[in-house]
Design an enzyme around this catalytic site. Structure first.
Site, PDB file in Angstrom:
ATOM      1  N   ARG A  26      20.844  11.048 -22.885  1.00 33.83           N
ATOM      2  CA  ARG A  26      19.459  10.582 -22.812  1.00 33.83           C
ATOM      3  C   ARG A  26      18.627  11.203 -23.923  1.00 33.83           C
ATOM      4  O   ARG A  26      17.747  10.580 -24.481  1.00 33.83           O
ATOM      5  CB  ARG A  26      18.880  10.933 -21.441  1.00 33.83           C
ATOM      6  CG  ARG A  26      19.405  10.079 -20.330  1.00 33.83           C
ATOM      7  CD  ARG A  26      18.885  10.556 -18.978  1.00 33.83           C
ATOM      8  NE  ARG A  26      19.348   9.678 -17.917  1.00 33.83           N
ATOM      9  CZ  ARG A  26      20.515   9.807 -17.319  1.00 33.83           C
ATOM     10  NH1 ARG A  26      21.333  10.764 -17.664  1.00 33.83           N
ATOM     11  NH2 ARG A  26      20.873   8.971 -16.369  1.00 33.83           N
ATOM     12  N   ASN A  33      12.862   6.477 -29.173  1.00 34.79           N
ATOM     13  CA  ASN A  33      11.942   6.116 -28.094  1.00 34.79           C
ATOM     14  C   ASN A  33      10.640   6.912 -28.169  1.00 34.79           C
ATOM     15  O   ASN A  33       9.597   6.446 -27.726  1.00 34.79           O
ATOM     16  CB  ASN A  33      12.615   6.280 -26.733  1.00 34.79           C
ATOM     17  CG  ASN A  33      13.650   5.189 -26.484  1.00 34.79           C
ATOM     18  OD1 ASN A  33      13.771   4.245 -27.260  1.00 34.79           O
ATOM     19  ND2 ASN A  33      14.391   5.324 -25.415  1.00 34.79           N
ATOM     20  N   SER A  56      11.563   5.017 -19.184  1.00 39.75           N
ATOM     21  CA  SER A  56      12.353   5.061 -20.423  1.00 39.75           C
ATOM     22  C   SER A  56      12.889   6.473 -20.631  1.00 39.75           C
ATOM     23  O   SER A  56      12.255   7.454 -20.262  1.00 39.75           O
ATOM     24  CB  SER A  56      11.481   4.684 -21.618  1.00 39.75           C
ATOM     25  OG  SER A  56      11.038   3.357 -21.494  1.00 39.75           O
ATOM     26  N   ASN A  57      14.054   6.554 -21.231  1.00 40.29           N
ATOM     27  CA  ASN A  57      14.677   7.853 -21.498  1.00 40.29           C
ATOM     28  C   ASN A  57      14.317   8.376 -22.879  1.00 40.29           C
ATOM     29  O   ASN A  57      14.112   7.595 -23.788  1.00 40.29           O
ATOM     30  CB  ASN A  57      16.202   7.720 -21.374  1.00 40.29           C
ATOM     31  CG  ASN A  57      16.623   7.718 -19.927  1.00 40.29           C
ATOM     32  OD1 ASN A  57      16.213   8.577 -19.172  1.00 40.29           O
ATOM     33  ND2 ASN A  57      17.436   6.747 -19.550  1.00 40.29           N
ATOM     34  N   ARG A  88      21.001   8.109  -5.415  1.00 37.18           N
ATOM     35  CA  ARG A  88      22.437   8.079  -5.732  1.00 37.18           C
ATOM     36  C   ARG A  88      23.170   9.199  -5.003  1.00 37.18           C
ATOM     37  O   ARG A  88      24.288   9.017  -4.518  1.00 37.18           O
ATOM     38  CB  ARG A  88      22.635   8.195  -7.244  1.00 37.18           C
ATOM     39  CG  ARG A  88      22.214   6.947  -7.979  1.00 37.18           C
ATOM     40  CD  ARG A  88      22.254   7.136  -9.484  1.00 37.18           C
ATOM     41  NE  ARG A  88      21.983   5.881 -10.165  1.00 37.18           N
ATOM     42  CZ  ARG A  88      21.487   5.795 -11.385  1.00 37.18           C
ATOM     43  NH1 ARG A  88      21.187   6.897 -12.067  1.00 37.18           N
ATOM     44  NH2 ARG A  88      21.281   4.623 -11.936  1.00 37.18           N
ATOM     45  N   HIS A 119      16.222  14.680 -15.183  1.00 37.45           N
ATOM     46  CA  HIS A 119      17.005  13.490 -14.850  1.00 37.45           C
ATOM     47  C   HIS A 119      18.294  13.473 -15.657  1.00 37.45           C
ATOM     48  O   HIS A 119      18.293  13.670 -16.862  1.00 37.45           O
ATOM     49  CB  HIS A 119      16.158  12.254 -15.174  1.00 37.45           C
ATOM     50  CG  HIS A 119      16.850  10.947 -15.002  1.00 37.45           C
ATOM     51  ND1 HIS A 119      17.477  10.583 -13.840  1.00 37.45           N
ATOM     52  CD2 HIS A 119      17.006   9.909 -15.852  1.00 37.45           C
ATOM     53  CE1 HIS A 119      17.980   9.367 -13.983  1.00 37.45           C
ATOM     54  NE2 HIS A 119      17.697   8.942 -15.196  1.00 37.45           N
TER      55      HIS A 119
END
Length: 181
Positions: A26, A33, A56-57, A88, A119
């Site tokens: 990421r 990004n 968004s990563n 998850r 994350h």
């Protein structure tokens, strides 16, 4: 859509940027990004009461950037990753309990399965707080290690098979927005 379209919104979901590719971290998306985030944030004019959700990563880094750049308090800038990682985590525990103890998924309610930290690969599942169904014994260290290994492998597997992870995030973003409204 131009950024002016979000003026007056209570909730803004930021999803601009490139998605992760197989074998990428990421964090490797930060430059590309990050430049997109900077460009968009330069044009955003907010009144400070909005809630800003970043999907968004790299989520956590972009969250910090948006909080500072837009002048929003940390409590109004939400990173989406932890909620998805926890879902998850609960799913993996449920599958394990189902396979080991023969319970139907409808009989399994996993409570307090939380994940802390950044994350992705740096997340930390809190095994000590998990509440299992009454008739399920405490999980062994071997069980916990297997669940942790499976948790770490979920996203790379999805990206390898499908090219991205989008269905689960979409469902959870919808739930998050509903809970905020």
């Amino acid at each position: 859509t131009h950024v002016t379209a979000v003026r007056g919104s209570d909730i803004i979901v930021y999803a601009a940027g490139r998605t992760i590719k197989p074998g990428e971290s990421r964090e490797s998306l930060l430059v590309e990004n990050g430049l997109i985030a900077k460009s968009i944030s330069d044009e955003l004019i907010l009144n400070g009461t909005e809630t800003f959700i970043t999907i968004s990563n790299p989520v956590d880094v972009l969250n910090t950037f948006f909080s500072r750049k837009l002048g929003l308090p940390n409590s109004r800038v939400i990173g989406f990753g932890g909620m998805l990682d926890a879902a998850r985590f609960r799913c993996l525990i449920s599958r394990y309990v189902k396979s080991e103890f023969g319970l139907a998924i409808s009989e399994i309610e996993i409570k307090k399965a939380h994940v802390l930290g950044q994350h992705g690969q740096f997340m930390t599942p809190l095994f000590d707080h998990i509440e299992l169904p009454v008739d399920v014994p405490k999980l062994s260290d071997t069980d916990l290690n297997a669940i942790r290994k499976a948790l770490d492998a979920i996203v790379p597997r999805l990206i390898r098979i499908r090219g991205c992870a989008d269905f689960a995030p979409s469902a959870h973003i919808s739930r998050l927005i509903e809970s905020l409204l």
